[in-house]
Design an enzyme around this catalytic site. Sequence first.
Site, PDB file in Angstrom:
ATOM      1  N   GLU A  32      11.861   2.728  -9.643  1.00  0.00           N
ATOM      2  CA  GLU A  32      11.747   2.206  -8.275  1.00  0.00           C
ATOM      3  C   GLU A  32      12.524   3.091  -7.300  1.00  0.00           C
ATOM      4  OE1 GLU A  32      11.001   0.470  -5.818  1.00  0.00           O
ATOM      5  OE2 GLU A  32      10.192  -1.494  -6.303  1.00  0.00           O
ATOM      6  N   ASN A 119      16.229  -5.568  -1.451  1.00  0.00           N
ATOM      7  CA  ASN A 119      15.197  -4.951  -2.268  1.00  0.00           C
ATOM      8  C   ASN A 119      14.784  -3.570  -1.786  1.00  0.00           C
ATOM      9  OD1 ASN A 119      12.141  -4.535  -2.930  1.00  0.00           O
ATOM     10  ND2 ASN A 119      12.816  -6.097  -4.392  1.00  0.00           N
ATOM     11  N   ASN A 177       9.187  -7.546   0.562  1.00  0.00           N
ATOM     12  CA  ASN A 177       9.424  -6.480  -0.416  1.00  0.00           C
ATOM     13  C   ASN A 177       9.468  -5.122   0.270  1.00  0.00           C
ATOM     14  OD1 ASN A 177       9.302  -4.854  -2.829  1.00  0.00           O
ATOM     15  ND2 ASN A 177       8.518  -6.641  -3.910  1.00  0.00           N
ATOM     16  N   ASP A 230       3.974  -2.983  -3.226  1.00  0.00           N
ATOM     17  CA  ASP A 230       5.433  -2.972  -3.371  1.00  0.00           C
ATOM     18  C   ASP A 230       5.992  -2.026  -2.322  1.00  0.00           C
ATOM     19  OD1 ASP A 230       8.076  -3.007  -4.281  1.00  0.00           O
ATOM     20  OD2 ASP A 230       7.505  -3.039  -6.387  1.00  0.00           O
TER      21      ASP A 230
END
Length: 301
Positions: A32, A119, A177, A230
């Site tokens: 990520e 996040n 997100n 995402d």
Amino acid sequence: MGEIEFLDDEFAACVNTTARLERLYDGCRWAEGPAYFPAHRQLVWSDIPNNRLLRFDETTGQVSVFREPSDFTNGNTVDRQGRLVSCQHGGRRILRTEHDGSLTVLSDRFEGRRLNSPNDLVVRSDDSIWFTDPAYGIDSDYEGVRADPEQDGCHVYRLDPHTNVLSRVASDFVRPNGIAFSPDERRLFIADTGGTHRKDGPRHIRAFDVDGDRLTGGEVFAELKEGFFDGFRFDEAGRLWTSAHESVHVYAPDGRLLGRIRVGEMVANVCFGGPRGNRLYICATTSLYALLLPVRGAKTF
């Protein structure tokens, strides 16, 4: 892997069919938060469940550990001063890595209560930091530390660069997100992955108009039927490049889906890098990928 699907004629200018999707590294549990440092020609990204940050050196092709443990860092970005700014699930905070390697906590509470688990984030040209705060890092011990939420929901925040005052700018999300500004910073795009927690929950990206430190609008820009959006970033023409299930989707500024790049595993996030800004880095479950493009990413500032 790397199959390119053309859905609109405009997509032909975005990709080169002779370019190969390169797997640069595997061995992650959930890759990520890629962030590119032009001055060093290096990319830093998160391997959240393994509790580490990794670093890819473009000049050598080598991967090394940047920080371990990372306190379950998720999203990362680079500010105007070339410093790494990160979202930590474990610490439930926004953290900056200074040039000398020291760490500065920028924000960990709103109105006296701990954040959920920041996040993803983006830094605007006025140095303000905008970030999403779902609860994925406190839902379990897989990507953070299981804990009870102290906030009344999952929201989006802005951190003032001069006063360090944290303000809530959006409160109608289920699980906010990915987040990114359009190249002219007039619009802010935010993904909602609420379908992970609610039956028939949102699987879309919303677009807001930006008025100083306020957001208005919030209409749905793009929606998925399978999987989730995402992380995402823009190219210099205002096209949005986003993770979308096992692919990268590319959208025109008017919301048309131009095409897909099929990666072969669940895509989490993307960013542009390389000496000319035309190398697309892709974090997808276990791996870091890259694809050389004929277009460049939007300049951050």
